[in-house]
Design a protein around this motif. Structure first.
Motif, mmCIF file in Angstrom:
data_model
loop_
_atom_site.group_PDB
_atom_site.id
_atom_site.type_symbol
_atom_site.label_atom_id
_atom_site.label_comp_id
_atom_site.label_asym_id
_atom_site.label_seq_id
_atom_site.Cartn_x
_atom_site.Cartn_y
_atom_site.Cartn_z
ATOM 1 N N ARG A 187 -28.145 12.823 -71.852
ATOM 2 C CA ARG A 187 -27.530 13.802 -70.959
ATOM 3 C C ARG A 187 -26.374 14.536 -71.624
ATOM 4 O O ARG A 187 -26.332 15.780 -71.617
ATOM 5 C CB ARG A 187 -27.052 13.100 -69.676
ATOM 6 C CG ARG A 187 -26.476 14.055 -68.645
ATOM 7 C CD ARG A 187 -26.131 13.318 -67.365
ATOM 8 N NE ARG A 187 -25.263 12.176 -67.625
ATOM 9 C CZ ARG A 187 -24.777 11.397 -66.664
ATOM 10 N NH1 ARG A 187 -25.092 11.630 -65.404
ATOM 11 N NH2 ARG A 187 -23.979 10.382 -66.966
ATOM 12 N N GLU A 188 -25.446 13.820 -72.209
ATOM 13 C CA GLU A 188 -24.292 14.468 -72.836
ATOM 14 C C GLU A 188 -24.682 15.296 -74.063
ATOM 15 O O GLU A 188 -24.215 16.434 -74.201
ATOM 16 C CB GLU A 188 -23.248 13.418 -73.203
ATOM 17 C CG GLU A 188 -22.574 12.786 -71.987
ATOM 18 C CD GLU A 188 -21.451 11.837 -72.383
ATOM 19 O OE1 GLU A 188 -21.154 11.757 -73.591
ATOM 20 O OE2 GLU A 188 -20.890 11.194 -71.487
ATOM 21 N N PRO A 189 -25.530 14.778 -74.985
ATOM 22 C CA PRO A 189 -25.947 15.626 -76.113
ATOM 23 C C PRO A 189 -26.659 16.902 -75.676
ATOM 24 O O PRO A 189 -26.457 17.965 -76.269
ATOM 25 C CB PRO A 189 -26.878 14.710 -76.910
ATOM 26 C CG PRO A 189 -26.439 13.330 -76.574
ATOM 27 C CD PRO A 189 -26.001 13.399 -75.148
ATOM 28 N N ILE A 190 -27.473 16.821 -74.621
ATOM 29 C CA ILE A 190 -28.161 18.019 -74.143
ATOM 30 C C ILE A 190 -27.163 18.998 -73.548
ATOM 31 O O ILE A 190 -27.259 20.221 -73.765
ATOM 32 C CB ILE A 190 -29.244 17.638 -73.111
ATOM 33 C CG1 ILE A 190 -30.393 16.918 -73.812
ATOM 34 C CG2 ILE A 190 -29.773 18.879 -72.397
ATOM 35 C CD1 ILE A 190 -31.474 16.428 -72.874
ATOM 36 N N GLN A 191 -26.190 18.492 -72.802
ATOM 37 C CA GLN A 191 -25.159 19.373 -72.241
ATOM 38 C C GLN A 191 -24.359 20.073 -73.342
ATOM 39 O O GLN A 191 -24.050 21.256 -73.237
ATOM 40 C CB GLN A 191 -24.235 18.573 -71.325
ATOM 41 C CG GLN A 191 -24.878 18.139 -70.017
ATOM 42 C CD GLN A 191 -23.973 17.276 -69.171
ATOM 43 O OE1 GLN A 191 -22.929 16.803 -69.637
ATOM 44 N NE2 GLN A 191 -24.357 17.043 -67.935
ATOM 45 N N LYS A 192 -24.037 19.333 -74.403
ATOM 46 C CA LYS A 192 -23.317 19.940 -75.523
ATOM 47 C C LYS A 192 -24.175 21.004 -76.198
ATOM 48 O O LYS A 192 -23.680 22.059 -76.603
ATOM 49 C CB LYS A 192 -22.923 18.868 -76.531
ATOM 50 C CG LYS A 192 -21.838 17.925 -76.028
ATOM 51 C CD LYS A 192 -21.487 16.888 -77.082
ATOM 52 C CE LYS A 192 -20.406 15.939 -76.580
ATOM 53 N NZ LYS A 192 -20.069 14.896 -77.589
ATOM 54 N N TYR A 193 -25.469 20.734 -76.320
ATOM 55 C CA TYR A 193 -26.366 21.709 -76.949
ATOM 56 C C TYR A 193 -26.450 22.980 -76.104
ATOM 57 O O TYR A 193 -26.390 24.093 -76.630
ATOM 58 C CB TYR A 193 -27.753 21.089 -77.113
ATOM 59 C CG TYR A 193 -28.779 22.044 -77.676
ATOM 60 C CD1 TYR A 193 -28.844 22.301 -79.038
ATOM 61 C CD2 TYR A 193 -29.675 22.703 -76.828
ATOM 62 C CE1 TYR A 193 -29.776 23.185 -79.553
ATOM 63 C CE2 TYR A 193 -30.608 23.581 -77.336
ATOM 64 C CZ TYR A 193 -30.659 23.822 -78.691
ATOM 65 O OH TYR A 193 -31.577 24.695 -79.191
ATOM 66 N N LEU A 194 -26.589 22.801 -74.777
ATOM 67 C CA LEU A 194 -26.680 23.967 -73.898
ATOM 68 C C LEU A 194 -25.360 24.734 -73.866
ATOM 69 O O LEU A 194 -25.350 25.958 -73.760
ATOM 70 C CB LEU A 194 -27.071 23.525 -72.491
ATOM 71 C CG LEU A 194 -28.457 22.909 -72.353
ATOM 72 C CD1 LEU A 194 -28.683 22.437 -70.925
ATOM 73 C CD2 LEU A 194 -29.537 23.894 -72.770
ATOM 74 N N ALA A 195 -24.239 24.017 -73.955
ATOM 75 C CA ALA A 195 -22.937 24.684 -73.946
ATOM 76 C C ALA A 195 -22.741 25.544 -75.182
ATOM 77 O O ALA A 195 -22.012 26.539 -75.150
ATOM 78 C CB ALA A 195 -21.815 23.648 -73.853
ATOM 79 N N GLY A 196 -23.391 25.175 -76.281
ATOM 80 C CA GLY A 196 -23.267 25.968 -77.505
ATOM 81 C C GLY A 196 -24.273 27.090 -77.596
ATOM 82 O O GLY A 196 -24.395 27.724 -78.635
ATOM 83 N N GLY A 221 -34.804 23.684 -81.769
ATOM 84 C CA GLY A 221 -33.364 23.518 -81.962
ATOM 85 C C GLY A 221 -32.820 22.304 -81.226
ATOM 86 O O GLY A 221 -31.988 21.562 -81.761
ATOM 87 N N LEU A 222 -33.315 22.072 -79.998
ATOM 88 C CA LEU A 222 -32.878 20.905 -79.229
ATOM 89 C C LEU A 222 -33.319 19.619 -79.912
ATOM 90 O O LEU A 222 -32.553 18.646 -79.987
ATOM 91 C CB LEU A 222 -33.445 20.984 -77.813
ATOM 92 C CG LEU A 222 -33.120 19.806 -76.895
ATOM 93 C CD1 LEU A 222 -31.614 19.666 -76.713
ATOM 94 C CD2 LEU A 222 -33.814 19.978 -75.550
ATOM 95 N N TRP A 223 -34.555 19.609 -80.407
ATOM 96 C CA TRP A 223 -35.058 18.414 -81.110
ATOM 97 C C TRP A 223 -34.197 18.103 -82.337
ATOM 98 O O TRP A 223 -33.839 16.948 -82.590
ATOM 99 C CB TRP A 223 -36.511 18.641 -81.505
ATOM 100 C CG TRP A 223 -37.124 17.493 -82.232
ATOM 101 C CD1 TRP A 223 -37.159 17.283 -83.585
ATOM 102 C CD2 TRP A 223 -37.786 16.365 -81.644
ATOM 103 N NE1 TRP A 223 -37.817 16.115 -83.888
ATOM 104 C CE2 TRP A 223 -38.209 15.518 -82.714
ATOM 105 C CE3 TRP A 223 -38.067 15.985 -80.344
ATOM 106 C CZ2 TRP A 223 -38.896 14.327 -82.492
ATOM 107 C CZ3 TRP A 223 -38.763 14.804 -80.120
ATOM 108 C CH2 TRP A 223 -39.153 13.988 -81.188
ATOM 109 N N THR A 224 -33.863 19.130 -83.100
ATOM 110 C CA THR A 224 -33.030 18.939 -84.287
ATOM 111 C C THR A 224 -31.640 18.434 -83.904
ATOM 112 O O THR A 224 -31.084 17.538 -84.547
ATOM 113 C CB THR A 224 -32.916 20.258 -85.068
ATOM 114 O OG1 THR A 224 -34.230 20.718 -85.415
ATOM 115 C CG2 THR A 224 -32.100 20.073 -86.325
ATOM 116 N N HIS A 225 -31.084 19.002 -82.834
ATOM 117 C CA HIS A 225 -29.755 18.595 -82.384
ATOM 118 C C HIS A 225 -29.751 17.131 -81.940
ATOM 119 O O HIS A 225 -28.852 16.363 -82.306
ATOM 120 C CB HIS A 225 -29.320 19.492 -81.223
ATOM 121 C CG HIS A 225 -28.028 19.085 -80.594
ATOM 122 N ND1 HIS A 225 -26.801 19.345 -81.159
ATOM 123 C CD2 HIS A 225 -27.778 18.402 -79.433
ATOM 124 C CE1 HIS A 225 -25.849 18.859 -80.384
ATOM 125 N NE2 HIS A 225 -26.415 18.279 -79.328
#
Length: 200
Positions: free
Chosen positions: A50-59, A89-93
């Motif tokens: 949840r947090e990594p996805i939120q950080k990815y979407l925030a960027g 990009g999400l997979w890489t992140h």
């Protein structure tokens, strides 16, 4: 295969429906495997991603601004569908920021999918009860979540806190009732005796 599009869709749909009826036990096993796998992935995503996805979407805005300044040599990558680029990009992140992300994801998919498939294959009636309870709870949860977030904004915090527990409780009750039905554990009402007319 060179056949017309919609007749092919209809024909394959009819064939798939016939195969589903003929291979009911196998079909239930596949659906139970998908259900269990989705539940496990949902729990894993809620706990770990949840947090990594939120950080990815925030960027996202920052990445969008950077795409404007890309050199012409990187233009072929932009020809890919936007969703495919975003997923890549999400997979890489996630692979770079979540410990053992790929190994954990692969393990969850294989183990839960295999366990659900075996469960549905060995116990098709219990698998059907599981599917019915899960589908009903999912539809009820999605509908309730949408109603609250669109029409009752004052209850959003309460739904976010108590919603998952409520849906889990309803799912458990529905599963018990469905299991009782498919295994004939609930007492069924006997038909009322016909009323006899006087003198009969």
């Amino acid at each position: 295969i060179g056949t017309p599009h919609w007749p092919t869709v209809v024909a394959t749909g009819v064939v798939g429906l016939g195969v589903g009826f003929a291979l009911y036990r196998l079909w239930v096993a596949v659906l139970v495997a998908a259900c269990v796998m989705s539940l496990a992935l949902g729990l894993y995503g809620h706990q770990m991603l949840r947090e990594p996805i939120q950080k990815y979407l925030a960027g996202g805005l920052e990445r969008a601004e950077q795409l404007v300044t890309l050199k012409p040599a990187s233009e072929p990558a932009a020809s890919l569908p936007a969703a495919q680029v975003e997923l890549a990009g999400l997979w890489t992140h996630l692979s770079a920021n979540v410990p053992d992300f790929q190994a954990s994801l692969f393990t969850i998919v294989v183990v839960t999918g295999l366990a659900g498939f075996i469960f549905g294959l060995v116990l098709p009636r219990a698998g059907s009860a599981l599917l019915a309870a899960t589908l009903g709870s999912t539809l009820l949860g999605a509908g309730g979540y949408g109603v609250v977030h669109l029409g009752l904004p004052g209850y959003r915090d309460a739904v976010s806190h108590w919603g998952p527990l409520t849906i889990a409780a309803l799912w458990g009750i529905a599963l018990l009732f469905n299991l009782a039905d498919v295994y004939g554990l609930r007492s069924k009402k006997r038909p009322a005796a016909p009323v006899k007319a006087p003198g009969q």
